[in-house]
Enzyme design. Structure first.
Site, PDB file in Angstrom:
ATOM      1  N   GLU A  11      35.291 -32.614 -51.632  1.00 13.03           N
ATOM      2  CA  GLU A  11      35.205 -33.056 -53.027  1.00 13.03           C
ATOM      3  C   GLU A  11      33.915 -33.843 -53.284  1.00 13.03           C
ATOM      4  O   GLU A  11      33.509 -34.656 -52.463  1.00 13.03           O
ATOM      5  CB  GLU A  11      36.419 -33.943 -53.325  1.00 13.03           C
ATOM      6  CG  GLU A  11      36.445 -34.500 -54.724  1.00 13.03           C
ATOM      7  CD  GLU A  11      37.736 -35.257 -55.014  1.00 13.03           C
ATOM      8  OE1 GLU A  11      38.833 -34.746 -54.694  1.00 13.03           O
ATOM      9  OE2 GLU A  11      37.648 -36.362 -55.573  1.00 13.03           O
ATOM     10  N   ASP A 103      42.491 -41.446 -65.524  1.00 10.53           N
ATOM     11  CA  ASP A 103      42.596 -42.860 -65.910  1.00 10.53           C
ATOM     12  C   ASP A 103      41.435 -43.145 -66.833  1.00 10.53           C
ATOM     13  O   ASP A 103      40.277 -43.005 -66.426  1.00 10.53           O
ATOM     14  CB  ASP A 103      42.449 -43.773 -64.684  1.00 10.53           C
ATOM     15  CG  ASP A 103      43.631 -43.655 -63.750  1.00 10.53           C
ATOM     16  OD1 ASP A 103      44.769 -43.694 -64.247  1.00 10.53           O
ATOM     17  OD2 ASP A 103      43.408 -43.529 -62.533  1.00 10.53           O
ATOM     18  N   PHE A 211      38.611 -49.684 -53.705  1.00  4.96           N
ATOM     19  CA  PHE A 211      39.231 -48.399 -54.115  1.00  4.96           C
ATOM     20  C   PHE A 211      40.728 -48.418 -53.813  1.00  4.96           C
ATOM     21  O   PHE A 211      41.537 -47.978 -54.600  1.00  4.96           O
ATOM     22  CB  PHE A 211      38.675 -47.246 -53.268  1.00  4.96           C
ATOM     23  CG  PHE A 211      37.384 -46.658 -53.724  1.00  4.96           C
ATOM     24  CD1 PHE A 211      36.764 -47.030 -54.897  1.00  4.96           C
ATOM     25  CD2 PHE A 211      36.779 -45.668 -52.936  1.00  4.96           C
ATOM     26  CE1 PHE A 211      35.561 -46.450 -55.281  1.00  4.96           C
ATOM     27  CE2 PHE A 211      35.588 -45.091 -53.310  1.00  4.96           C
ATOM     28  CZ  PHE A 211      34.980 -45.485 -54.476  1.00  4.96           C
TER      29      PHE A 211
HETATM   30  P1  FAD Z   1      50.485 -37.836 -63.490  1.00  5.62           P
HETATM   31  O1  FAD Z   1      51.035 -36.841 -62.538  1.00  5.62           O
HETATM   32  O2  FAD Z   1      50.619 -37.547 -64.948  1.00  5.62           O
HETATM   33  O3  FAD Z   1      51.179 -39.235 -63.142  1.00  5.62           O
HETATM   34  C1  FAD Z   1      50.699 -40.459 -63.675  1.00  5.62           C
HETATM   35  C2  FAD Z   1      51.817 -41.496 -63.714  1.00  5.62           C
HETATM   36  O4  FAD Z   1      52.765 -41.173 -64.731  1.00  5.62           O
HETATM   37  C3  FAD Z   1      52.638 -41.595 -62.428  1.00  5.62           C
HETATM   38  O5  FAD Z   1      53.031 -42.944 -62.279  1.00  5.62           O
HETATM   39  C4  FAD Z   1      53.837 -40.692 -62.692  1.00  5.62           C
HETATM   40  O6  FAD Z   1      54.980 -41.077 -61.942  1.00  5.62           O
HETATM   41  C5  FAD Z   1      54.045 -40.875 -64.190  1.00  5.62           C
HETATM   42  N1  FAD Z   1      54.480 -39.633 -64.853  1.00  5.62           N
HETATM   43  C6  FAD Z   1      54.052 -38.364 -64.580  1.00  5.62           C
HETATM   44  N2  FAD Z   1      54.611 -37.476 -65.410  1.00  5.62           N
HETATM   45  C7  FAD Z   1      55.401 -38.180 -66.235  1.00  5.62           C
HETATM   46  C8  FAD Z   1      56.253 -37.814 -67.333  1.00  5.62           C
HETATM   47  N3  FAD Z   1      56.350 -36.541 -67.736  1.00  5.62           N
HETATM   48  N4  FAD Z   1      56.929 -38.812 -67.963  1.00  5.62           N
HETATM   49  C9  FAD Z   1      56.820 -40.114 -67.574  1.00  5.62           C
HETATM   50  N5  FAD Z   1      56.038 -40.506 -66.525  1.00  5.62           N
HETATM   51  C10 FAD Z   1      55.332 -39.561 -65.888  1.00  5.62           C
HETATM   52  N6  FAD Z   1      40.916 -39.172 -61.902  1.00  5.62           N
HETATM   53  C11 FAD Z   1      39.941 -38.835 -62.766  1.00  5.62           C
HETATM   54  O7  FAD Z   1      39.798 -39.476 -63.822  1.00  5.62           O
HETATM   55  N7  FAD Z   1      39.112 -37.769 -62.506  1.00  5.62           N
HETATM   56  C12 FAD Z   1      39.236 -36.993 -61.397  1.00  5.62           C
HETATM   57  O8  FAD Z   1      38.468 -36.049 -61.194  1.00  5.62           O
HETATM   58  C13 FAD Z   1      40.273 -37.325 -60.467  1.00  5.62           C
HETATM   59  N8  FAD Z   1      40.491 -36.584 -59.368  1.00  5.62           N
HETATM   60  C14 FAD Z   1      41.554 -36.850 -58.549  1.00  5.62           C
HETATM   61  C15 FAD Z   1      41.839 -36.000 -57.474  1.00  5.62           C
HETATM   62  C16 FAD Z   1      42.930 -36.238 -56.647  1.00  5.62           C
HETATM   63  C17 FAD Z   1      43.210 -35.282 -55.506  1.00  5.62           C
HETATM   64  C18 FAD Z   1      43.755 -37.387 -56.874  1.00  5.62           C
HETATM   65  C19 FAD Z   1      44.903 -37.675 -55.950  1.00  5.62           C
HETATM   66  C20 FAD Z   1      43.487 -38.234 -57.926  1.00  5.62           C
HETATM   67  C21 FAD Z   1      42.401 -37.977 -58.795  1.00  5.62           C
HETATM   68  N9  FAD Z   1      42.125 -38.776 -59.896  1.00  5.62           N
HETATM   69  C22 FAD Z   1      41.121 -38.447 -60.775  1.00  5.62           C
HETATM   70  C23 FAD Z   1      42.924 -39.975 -60.172  1.00  5.62           C
HETATM   71  C24 FAD Z   1      44.108 -39.679 -61.119  1.00  5.62           C
HETATM   72  O9  FAD Z   1      43.638 -39.250 -62.360  1.00  5.62           O
HETATM   73  C25 FAD Z   1      44.909 -40.967 -61.260  1.00  5.62           C
HETATM   74  O10 FAD Z   1      45.574 -41.253 -60.074  1.00  5.62           O
HETATM   75  C26 FAD Z   1      45.831 -41.015 -62.462  1.00  5.62           C
HETATM   76  O11 FAD Z   1      46.298 -42.362 -62.592  1.00  5.62           O
HETATM   77  C27 FAD Z   1      47.057 -40.134 -62.339  1.00  5.62           C
HETATM   78  O12 FAD Z   1      46.759 -38.813 -62.466  1.00  5.62           O
HETATM   79  P2  FAD Z   1      47.891 -37.712 -62.128  1.00  5.62           P
HETATM   80  O13 FAD Z   1      47.344 -36.411 -62.463  1.00  5.62           O
HETATM   81  O14 FAD Z   1      48.447 -37.932 -60.802  1.00  5.62           O
HETATM   82  O15 FAD Z   1      48.977 -38.157 -63.251  1.00  5.62           O
END
Ligand code: FAD
Length: 282
Positions: A11, A103, A211
């Protein structure tokens, strides 16, 4: 030695300067020699890197010639903006995408954007583009920092898989048991998508500590104390970090992890060293 069939991916993040971009490309070329399954490139939530992510993805894909997956996050972007971006990636022949909530940077608020969670983005991508993309989603073996508890977060992960995710990449962690426990609990829900551990090479203690606090990763005391004791002694940090991460990766692969996804932070050396130690170089 581990199986040569384990998948590997690297990545990157899009850079702000020309010099940073040149360095990224140079390191990507070096990592490409290991024949990874794919590269990925992060996306600043709210569209802050929209153009730079797109350009970097296309360049890695076409010039470095490694299939590259853009990250795409939904907070702060409208459906119309997401649709346009998906269309451009599709036209460019991109077949894999990492779908995230994202985020928003502080100061940008929380309310903008039409899709609130990653499961909604996965659903949207499937509605708009059918089976064109292999969709990766994020997984949190140590629980997402905003989740009330493990079970709630697990249920939300399962929601993403059921919405059409093809596989998952985890947040980085240092505790192999948290990964194995998470995978076991996901399987108990009848969800079989591959869950690839995200691997953060250890190169700098203060950055890692910052981080890790932000993303909810625990640095075990024995690792923390050792790294703290090295102070500015970078060579010792790198040597210890390589040893710890090699052992962690070995345990993960021996325990059935289908591959490894390296958070390179745009560097080549730390990930290359781990691949070599693990016999993953092709
Ligand atoms: P979600 O899966 O939507 O979860 C976020 C939170 O909401 C969790 O606490 C979950 O339990 C809760 N939740 C999920 N769905 C629901 C629902 N339907 N109803 C109520 N609650 C819910 N960030 C960036 O900005 N850019 C990037 O390029 C980036 N790349 C990443 C790559 C990887 C492999 C990882 C692990 C993280 C990355 N992140 C990135 C960080 C990520 O965006 C953050 O961790 C963010 O806070 C959560 O994203 P998510 O897609 O896991 O969210």
């Amino acid at each position: 030695m581990t199986s040569s069939r384990s998948s590997i991916s690297f990545e990157f993040f899009p850079t702000k300067t020309e010099a940073g971009h040149e360095k990224l490309l140079e390191n990507a070329h070096r990592l490409a020699l290991r024949q990874p399954d794919f590269f990925s490139c992060t996306y600043g939530a709210g569209g802050s890197t929209r153009d730079r992510t797109l350009e970097t993805v296309l360049q890695l894909d076409r010039e470095v010639k490694v299939q590259t997956a853009p990250h795409l996050s939904c907070v702060g972007d409208t459906k119309a903006e997401l649709r346009t971006l998906l269309g451009r990636y599709r036209e460019a022949g991109i077949r894999r995408i990492v779908a995230l909530r994202g985020d928003l940077p502080s100061g940008m608020g929380m309310a903008s954007g039409e899709l609130r969670y990653a499961n909604e983005l996965v659903e949207f991508i499937r509605q708009e583009t059918g089976e064109h993309f292999h969709i990766e989603v994020a997984a949190y073996p140590e629980t997402h920092p905003q989740a009330r508890n493990f079970d709630v977060d697990l249920a939300n992960f399962v929601r993403k898989a059921r919405a059409g995710a093809s596989s998952a990449i985890t947040q980085y962690f240092f505790n192999a048991d948290s990964y194995f426990y998470f995978v076991e609990r996901v399987r108990a829900q009848g969800v079989e998508i591959p869950i690839i551990p995200g691997i953060m090479p250890i190169t700098n203690y203060s950055k890692l500590a910052r981080f890790s606090d932000a993303c909810g990763t625990e640095i075990p005391r024995w690792i923390r104390k050792q790294l703290e004791s090295y102070g500015d002694d970078t060579a010792s940090i790198l040597a210890f970090g390589e040893q710890v991460m090699t052992q962690l990766c070995e345990r993960l692969l021996a325990g059935g992890a289908p591959g490894l996804h390296f958070y390179t932070l745009n560097q080549a050396e730390p990930s290359l060293a781990l691949c070599d130690n693990l016999g993953l170089s092709r």
